[in-house]
Write a protein that holds these residues in place. Structure first.
Motif, PDB file in Angstrom:
ATOM      1  N   LEU A   1       0.822  -1.210   0.000  1.00 59.27           N
ATOM      2  CA  LEU A   1       0.000   0.000   0.000  1.00 59.27           C
ATOM      3  C   LEU A   1       0.853   1.255   0.000  1.00 59.27           C
ATOM      4  O   LEU A   1       0.408   2.310  -0.419  1.00 59.27           O
ATOM      5  N   ARG A   2       2.072   1.146   0.485  1.00 54.10           N
ATOM      6  CA  ARG A   2       2.924   2.333   0.551  1.00 54.10           C
ATOM      7  C   ARG A   2       4.318   1.988   0.035  1.00 54.10           C
ATOM      8  O   ARG A   2       5.202   1.616   0.802  1.00 54.10           O
ATOM      9  N   PRO A   3       4.534   2.121  -1.286  1.00 59.22           N
ATOM     10  CA  PRO A   3       5.852   1.782  -1.832  1.00 59.22           C
ATOM     11  C   PRO A   3       6.865   2.862  -1.499  1.00 59.22           C
ATOM     12  O   PRO A   3       7.003   3.849  -2.197  1.00 59.22           O
ATOM     13  N   SER A   4       7.595   2.686  -0.409  1.00 59.12           N
ATOM     14  CA  SER A   4       8.458   3.742   0.114  1.00 59.12           C
ATOM     15  C   SER A   4       9.603   4.080  -0.824  1.00 59.12           C
ATOM     16  O   SER A   4      10.323   5.043  -0.583  1.00 59.12           O
ATOM     17  N   THR A   5       9.796   3.276  -1.878  1.00 56.06           N
ATOM     18  CA  THR A   5      10.899   3.560  -2.774  1.00 56.06           C
ATOM     19  C   THR A   5      10.501   4.451  -3.937  1.00 56.06           C
ATOM     20  O   THR A   5      11.316   4.717  -4.798  1.00 56.06           O
ATOM     21  N   ASN A   6       9.245   4.890  -4.042  1.00 57.18           N
ATOM     22  CA  ASN A   6       8.911   5.980  -4.952  1.00 57.18           C
ATOM     23  C   ASN A   6       8.391   7.130  -4.111  1.00 57.18           C
ATOM     24  O   ASN A   6       7.270   7.101  -3.613  1.00 57.18           O
ATOM     25  N   TYR A   7       9.245   8.135  -3.951  1.00 59.19           N
ATOM     26  CA  TYR A   7       8.957   9.209  -3.011  1.00 59.19           C
ATOM     27  C   TYR A   7       7.809  10.092  -3.480  1.00 59.19           C
ATOM     28  O   TYR A   7       7.128  10.707  -2.657  1.00 59.19           O
ATOM     29  N   LEU A   8       7.579  10.155  -4.783  1.00 55.14           N
ATOM     30  CA  LEU A   8       6.473  10.962  -5.294  1.00 55.14           C
ATOM     31  C   LEU A   8       5.142  10.355  -4.854  1.00 55.14           C
ATOM     32  O   LEU A   8       4.277  11.054  -4.327  1.00 55.14           O
ATOM     33  N   LEU A   9       4.970   9.052  -5.046  1.00 47.98           N
ATOM     34  CA  LEU A   9       3.740   8.395  -4.613  1.00 47.98           C
ATOM     35  C   LEU A   9       3.583   8.432  -3.101  1.00 47.98           C
ATOM     36  O   LEU A   9       2.469   8.490  -2.579  1.00 47.98           O
ATOM     37  N   ASP A  10       4.691   8.410  -2.392  1.00 52.34           N
ATOM     38  CA  ASP A  10       4.634   8.465  -0.933  1.00 52.34           C
ATOM     39  C   ASP A  10       4.024   9.771  -0.425  1.00 52.34           C
ATOM     40  O   ASP A  10       3.564   9.836   0.714  1.00 52.34           O
ATOM     41  N   CYS A  11       4.036  10.802  -1.264  1.00 54.17           N
ATOM     42  CA  CYS A  11       3.513  12.101  -0.854  1.00 54.17           C
ATOM     43  C   CYS A  11       1.998  12.197  -0.996  1.00 54.17           C
ATOM     44  O   CYS A  11       1.396  13.190  -0.556  1.00 54.17           O
ATOM     45  N   LEU A  12       1.371  11.208  -1.619  1.00 53.30           N
ATOM     46  CA  LEU A  12      -0.089  11.213  -1.743  1.00 53.30           C
ATOM     47  C   LEU A  12      -0.738  10.855  -0.411  1.00 53.30           C
ATOM     48  O   LEU A  12      -0.190  10.066   0.365  1.00 53.30           O
ATOM     49  N   PRO A  13      -1.937  11.381  -0.144  1.00 53.18           N
ATOM     50  CA  PRO A  13      -2.694  10.917   1.020  1.00 53.18           C
ATOM     51  C   PRO A  13      -2.945   9.411   0.922  1.00 53.18           C
ATOM     52  O   PRO A  13      -3.046   8.859  -0.176  1.00 53.18           O
TER      53      PRO A  13
END
Length: 240
Positions: free
Chosen positions: A6-18
């Motif tokens: 649910l939270r792919p910490s290795t793509n920082y852009l997606l990590d910034c989404l709610p």
């Protein structure tokens, strides 16, 4: 389709989404493995998918009518490929060439368009990322014209190290010359200078970053400026 966290910490852009937007987005992504030398898109070609690199990275290359080529930016786990889609265009302006093999998340362009229309948070985030890319492109134009090859090489090695998540890189002089738009002899002299200062070790295409702190000092100010901008606009979400 492989199950994704649910939270792919290795793509920082997606990590910034709610969390809710991110979870919804990931249900329509698939895990793919990008292969070194793979061409994801060509200039004027139709964009079929968007990509979010994880432990992989891709060079975006401007190509003139002849054989002249220049890397204008690099995309890794901090960003995405397929940005023209947020402007309502499905045509790629640049060649996208995989330089660092590894995993990425991929989504069909049509599904991406639906998510973009339904998620104001995704729209806002990607508009900020587009601003970062615009800044990088203008910075590269000025950097290429004004800064010395040694400082530009140091910057490029730092950018590659950040996206490769490794101190060990495999980059030939011929490849570096193409990416930086200079003669191979210029890359040789610059690499020798950085090695003589103990910042890198270079042997037959294998480069090891020995002293990152001093390599940052040797790089032109463009590297630090790019990092500050990404942190302010994307990570911290400050005003542009």
């Amino acid at each position: 389709m492989k199950p994704l966290p649910l939270r792919p910490s290795t793509n920082y852009l997606l990590d910034c989404l709610p969390c809710q937007d991110r979870a919804s987005f990931l249900t329509h992504c698939e895990a793919v493995n990008l292969v070194f030398g793979e061409v994801i898109s060509e200039p004027d070609g139709q964009i079929q998918h968007v990509y979010f690199p994880l432990n992989s990275f891709v060079s975006l290359i401007a190509q003139l009518s002849g054989r002249e080529r220049l890397e204008v930016t690099m995309v890794g786990s901090e960003g995405m490929l397929g940005m023209p889609l947020i402007l309502g265009l499905d045509e790629s302006p640049l060649r996208a060439l995989v330089q660092g093999a590894g995993p990425a998340l991929r989504m069909p362009a049509a599904d991406f368009g639906q998510h973009l229309a339904q998620s104001p948070a995704l729209q806002a985030l990607l508009k900020r990322y587009l601003y970062v890319l615009m800044h990088q492109l203008s910075q590269v134009a000025a950097c290429t014209h004004f800064h010395h090859v040694e400082a530009r090489l140091a910057r490029w090695l730092l950018m590659t190290q950040d996206r490769a998540h490794s101190d060990h890189l495999h980059l030939t002089h011929a490849f570096l010359a193409t990416m930086l738009g200079v003669r191979r002899a210029g890359i040789t002299l610059a690499a020798m200078a950085l090695q003589a200062r103990g910042l890198i070790r270079y042997h037959r295409g294998d480069i090891t970053v020995l002293d990152r702190t001093r390599l940052i000092e040797a790089a032109c100010g463009c590297y630090a400026a790019d990092c500050r901008l990404y942190r302010r606009v994307i990570t911290e979400g400050g005003a542009v």
